[in-house]
Design a protein around this motif. Structure first.
Motif, mmCIF file in Angstrom:
data_model
loop_
_atom_site.group_PDB
_atom_site.id
_atom_site.type_symbol
_atom_site.label_atom_id
_atom_site.label_comp_id
_atom_site.label_asym_id
_atom_site.label_seq_id
_atom_site.Cartn_x
_atom_site.Cartn_y
_atom_site.Cartn_z
ATOM 1 N N LEU A 1 6.545 -56.398 -4.102
ATOM 2 C CA LEU A 1 7.169 -55.440 -3.088
ATOM 3 C C LEU A 1 7.679 -54.169 -3.302
ATOM 4 O O LEU A 1 8.858 -54.328 -4.180
ATOM 5 C CB LEU A 1 8.243 -56.047 -1.544
ATOM 6 N N TYR A 2 7.444 -53.160 -2.837
ATOM 7 C CA TYR A 2 8.244 -51.962 -3.462
ATOM 8 C C TYR A 2 8.755 -50.952 -2.379
ATOM 9 O O TYR A 2 7.841 -51.286 -1.361
ATOM 10 C CB TYR A 2 7.298 -50.989 -4.130
ATOM 11 N N THR A 3 9.844 -50.305 -2.574
ATOM 12 C CA THR A 3 10.629 -49.393 -1.283
ATOM 13 C C THR A 3 10.426 -48.228 -2.429
ATOM 14 O O THR A 3 10.569 -47.958 -3.152
ATOM 15 C CB THR A 3 11.289 -49.923 -1.491
ATOM 16 N N SER A 4 10.025 -46.608 -1.357
ATOM 17 C CA SER A 4 10.537 -45.325 -1.377
ATOM 18 C C SER A 4 11.971 -45.357 -1.186
ATOM 19 O O SER A 4 12.095 -45.689 -0.332
ATOM 20 C CB SER A 4 9.512 -44.279 -1.316
ATOM 21 N N SER A 5 12.215 -44.471 -1.419
ATOM 22 C CA SER A 5 13.916 -43.399 -1.127
ATOM 23 C C SER A 5 13.384 -42.960 -0.116
ATOM 24 O O SER A 5 14.412 -43.294 1.370
ATOM 25 C CB SER A 5 13.632 -41.977 -2.524
ATOM 26 N N THR A 6 12.446 -43.193 0.789
ATOM 27 C CA THR A 6 12.200 -42.943 2.451
ATOM 28 C C THR A 6 12.195 -43.929 2.548
ATOM 29 O O THR A 6 12.463 -43.979 4.246
ATOM 30 C CB THR A 6 11.571 -41.842 2.431
ATOM 31 N N GLY A 7 12.155 -45.161 2.370
ATOM 32 C CA GLY A 7 11.980 -46.086 2.918
ATOM 33 C C GLY A 7 11.015 -47.170 3.263
ATOM 34 O O GLY A 7 10.877 -47.686 4.509
ATOM 35 N N ASP A 8 9.875 -46.603 2.580
ATOM 36 C CA ASP A 8 8.746 -47.202 3.300
ATOM 37 C C ASP A 8 8.145 -47.850 2.047
ATOM 38 O O ASP A 8 8.796 -48.311 1.326
ATOM 39 C CB ASP A 8 7.155 -45.700 2.408
ATOM 40 N N LEU A 9 7.485 -48.994 2.356
ATOM 41 C CA LEU A 9 7.479 -49.861 2.048
ATOM 42 C C LEU A 9 6.128 -51.027 1.541
ATOM 43 O O LEU A 9 5.064 -50.481 2.226
ATOM 44 C CB LEU A 9 7.460 -51.734 3.121
ATOM 45 N N VAL A 10 5.988 -50.556 0.468
ATOM 46 C CA VAL A 10 4.667 -51.581 -0.228
ATOM 47 C C VAL A 10 4.780 -52.806 -0.715
ATOM 48 O O VAL A 10 5.365 -52.988 -1.221
ATOM 49 C CB VAL A 10 3.748 -50.361 -1.006
ATOM 50 N N GLN B 1 -4.727 -42.548 3.061
ATOM 51 C CA GLN B 1 -4.250 -41.604 1.460
ATOM 52 C C GLN B 1 -4.114 -42.018 0.717
ATOM 53 O O GLN B 1 -4.293 -42.634 -0.284
ATOM 54 C CB GLN B 1 -4.761 -39.936 2.029
ATOM 55 N N LYS B 2 -2.496 -42.121 1.089
ATOM 56 C CA LYS B 2 -1.411 -42.137 0.390
ATOM 57 C C LYS B 2 -1.299 -43.651 -0.371
ATOM 58 O O LYS B 2 -1.296 -43.847 -1.898
ATOM 59 C CB LYS B 2 -0.224 -41.902 0.654
ATOM 60 N N LEU B 3 -2.069 -44.754 0.257
ATOM 61 C CA LEU B 3 -2.015 -45.951 0.228
ATOM 62 C C LEU B 3 -2.844 -45.906 -1.170
ATOM 63 O O LEU B 3 -2.917 -46.815 -2.242
ATOM 64 C CB LEU B 3 -2.143 -46.921 1.413
ATOM 65 N N GLN B 4 -3.932 -45.897 -0.750
ATOM 66 C CA GLN B 4 -5.104 -45.406 -1.773
ATOM 67 C C GLN B 4 -4.992 -44.401 -3.312
ATOM 68 O O GLN B 4 -5.569 -45.434 -4.430
ATOM 69 C CB GLN B 4 -6.535 -45.057 -1.152
ATOM 70 N N ASP B 5 -4.327 -43.446 -2.888
ATOM 71 C CA ASP B 5 -3.411 -43.216 -3.960
ATOM 72 C C ASP B 5 -3.083 -43.856 -4.957
ATOM 73 O O ASP B 5 -2.666 -44.243 -6.164
ATOM 74 C CB ASP B 5 -3.066 -41.908 -4.009
ATOM 75 N N ILE B 6 -1.682 -44.936 -4.612
ATOM 76 C CA ILE B 6 -1.201 -45.492 -5.205
ATOM 77 C C ILE B 6 -2.255 -47.029 -5.941
ATOM 78 O O ILE B 6 -1.548 -47.167 -7.602
ATOM 79 C CB ILE B 6 0.105 -46.320 -4.277
ATOM 80 N N ALA B 7 -2.742 -47.364 -4.875
ATOM 81 C CA ALA B 7 -3.791 -48.308 -5.262
ATOM 82 C C ALA B 7 -4.415 -47.972 -6.458
ATOM 83 O O ALA B 7 -4.336 -48.801 -7.376
ATOM 84 C CB ALA B 7 -4.409 -49.008 -4.008
ATOM 85 N N VAL C 1 -1.148 -52.195 9.567
ATOM 86 C CA VAL C 1 -0.796 -52.439 8.437
ATOM 87 C C VAL C 1 -2.334 -51.503 7.968
ATOM 88 O O VAL C 1 -3.543 -52.434 7.230
ATOM 89 C CB VAL C 1 -0.179 -53.856 7.866
ATOM 90 N N ASN C 2 -2.163 -50.522 6.323
ATOM 91 C CA ASN C 2 -3.729 -50.595 5.852
ATOM 92 C C ASN C 2 -3.665 -51.143 4.294
ATOM 93 O O ASN C 2 -2.441 -51.723 4.170
ATOM 94 C CB ASN C 2 -3.386 -48.643 5.008
ATOM 95 N N THR D 1 2.792 -49.565 5.670
ATOM 96 C CA THR D 1 2.114 -48.350 6.725
ATOM 97 C C THR D 1 1.949 -47.563 6.360
ATOM 98 O O THR D 1 1.573 -46.856 7.087
ATOM 99 C CB THR D 1 3.089 -49.134 8.144
ATOM 100 N N ILE D 2 2.431 -47.363 5.334
ATOM 101 C CA ILE D 2 1.597 -45.697 4.814
ATOM 102 C C ILE D 2 0.562 -45.229 4.901
ATOM 103 O O ILE D 2 -0.684 -45.510 5.237
ATOM 104 C CB ILE D 2 2.549 -45.451 3.211
ATOM 105 N N ASP D 3 0.944 -43.744 5.159
ATOM 106 C CA ASP D 3 -1.130 -43.163 5.762
ATOM 107 C C ASP D 3 -1.995 -43.670 4.366
ATOM 108 O O ASP D 3 -1.400 -44.490 3.281
ATOM 109 C CB ASP D 3 -0.373 -41.673 4.911
#
Lengths: 289, 179
Positions: free
Chosen positions: A220-229, A272-278, A251-252, A268-270
């Motif tokens: 599990l990862y989190t961002s400084s803005t509280g997003d979780l992947v 496109q952003k999820l795909q970019d990180i994936a 959940v994307n 649950t992030i956008d």
């Protein structure tokens, strides 16, 4: 706490109280962490119960049940009903908005292949495996129904995170090397926890899961803005599958398979952003394997 | 207006089968038994289709048939055998265990949850499945089961409390703690 409190709290968790009552309960939770924790357990309980029974929806329906609905001595109806079973795939009952899987839609698949060109894969996929499996449903024990679990566990963790409850995971960034060793041994492979710092995500925790009867790793990862992947790595007998976009509730998910492992990256992030990180996750993992 | 068994209704029923099987699995805890239950419910639904009012929810009507038959069977079984319950949780044990993984599996979340559900009293199981798994509102669950909303709530609260203890144990047992 009285029984009434439990019932009210539960009704709140289930979205069954009016706005004024909800505010009262939220105030009580803010004032007393134990009430908030109880609400959390109820929420987790519902999410995990749903996930625990998700598999049943994707099992093939026994013929005898279809036959029972066809009524006795009406072969025509039986045939018709049996035909419907194929057409009315159980997966579709998850809701038409996002439950329909693109396996049979070859044309649509181009849109589902996210972020990765075929060329990138040719380097790591033996020629015998390289044909993209489009039309068939997944063979082996690990079909896309495992994504229900991925999403279910993701939601359980999200809600525990919202309550600053570290119960479900417990390791920090400095534990990563040990974690890699631990999960690597469970999955019989080198397993580097992908470095997502360039994308603004830091590792928060990990759990050992069992998927398809075999150990699987969840990071599990989190961002400084509280997003979780969340990243899940599991064993699979199913063949190579290029990255696919999917969705379970809000959940994307991006998932793929390669060389005996199935991967799902969820958040649950956008999309496109999820795909970019994936894309980054994929590159880190393939370098490791 | 009473229900008639046309192709559309049949097709709807077929489409409901996966959800009926899931509901029955939650009630019985055992796959074969669940399918027997669904089959009996389908046969009854076909035979008594005129009792369904078109325009009302076919799924709720069929869930209720499943629940009714299950309770009838349980009562009959108690009379026959003089005992309260089949230990569905034991019977449903899946074959997963392999050496080192075994200890971990004792805490397997989903397995533990299904077992916990199977150990709940009958009436709590049904509301748990309808509300938490099927996503019915309290009102819908009350209509499905033919009981007051207050009863749905008190049964559900008891079920949730029992389950939350299991989830708590499971989660803490499943934590990966390093260092």
């Amino acid at each position: 706490m009285s029984r009434m409190d439990d019932v009210m709290l539960m009704a709140y968790v289930d979205g069954e109280v009016d706005a004024a009552t909800a505010r009262e309960i939220e105030a009580a939770m803010a004032a007393d962490a134990s009430i908030a924790a109880r609400a959390q357990r109820m929420r987790d309980g519902a999410a995990i119960t749903r996930a625990a029974f998700a598999d049943v929806l994707h099992e093939p329906v026994p013929d005898r049940l279809v036959a029972a609905l066809a009524g006795s001595g009406n072969a025509g109806a039986a045939t018709q009903a049996a035909a419907n079973v194929v057409r009315l795939d159980p997966r579709r009952s998850r809701g038409s908005a996002h439950g329909v899987w693109g396996w049979t839609m070859a044309a649509g698949l181009a849109a589902l292949i996210v972020g990765y060109s075929a060329g990138r894969y040719t380097g790591v996929v033996p020629p015998a495996e390289s044909p993209v499996q489009v039309a068939s449903t997944t063979p082996g024990g690990l079909g896309e129904r495992w994504l229900d679990h991925v999403a279910g566990i993701y939601q359980v963790y999200t809600s525990s995170l919202a309550q600053k409850d570290k119960l479900l995971v417990d390791f920090s960034a400095e534990d990563v090397p040990e974690l890699e060793k631990y999960f690597g041994s469970k999955l019989n492979r080198r397993l580097n926890v992908p470095d997502l710092s360039a994308r603004g995500f830091a590792p928060q925790g990990g759990r050992l899961l069992i998927i398809g009867g075999k150990p699987a790793a969840q990071f599990l990862y989190t961002s400084s803005t509280g997003d979780l992947v969340a990243l899940v790595v599991a064993h699979t007998d199913a063949p190579y599958l290029p990255a696919q976009a999917d969705r379970r509730g809000d959940v994307n998910i991006v998932h793929w398979r390669n060389n005996g492992y199935a991967y799902a990256f969820a958040g649950t992030i956008d999309h496109q952003k999820l795909q970019d990180i994936a894309d980054r996750v994929w590159r880190d993992l393939e370098r490791a394997s | 207006m009473t229900g008639k068994l046309d192709d559309r209704v049949r097709a709807e029923m077929v489409a409901l089968l996966p959800r009926l099987r899931r509901f029955a699995r939650g009630l019985t805890g055992v796959a074969d038994q669940a399918d027997d239950l669904v089959q009996a419910a389908c046969e009854r639904a076909i035979a008594r289709i005129e009792q369904w009012t078109p325009g009302t929810r076919l799924d709720s009507w069929m869930f209720r048939i499943v629940q009714t038959i299950w309770l009838d069977e349980r009562r009959a079984a108690k009379v026959r055998t003089g005992e309260g319950r089949i230990d569905a949780a034991e019977a449903a044990e899946p074959e997963l265990s392999v050496d080192g993984v075994r200890r971990m599996e004792a805490h397997l979340t989903y397995d533990a949850v299904r077992k916990a559900i199977a150990k709940l009293p009958e009436e709590q199981r049904a509301v748990m499945m309808l509300v938490c798994v099927e996503g019915q509102t309290y009102k819908e669950a009350a209509d499905t089961l033919g009981i007051p909303i207050g009863t749905v709530m008190s049964r559900l609260a008891r079920a949730r409390l029992g389950l939350s203890r299991v989830i708590g144990d499971t989660a803490s047992g499943n934590v990966v703690r390093l260092g």
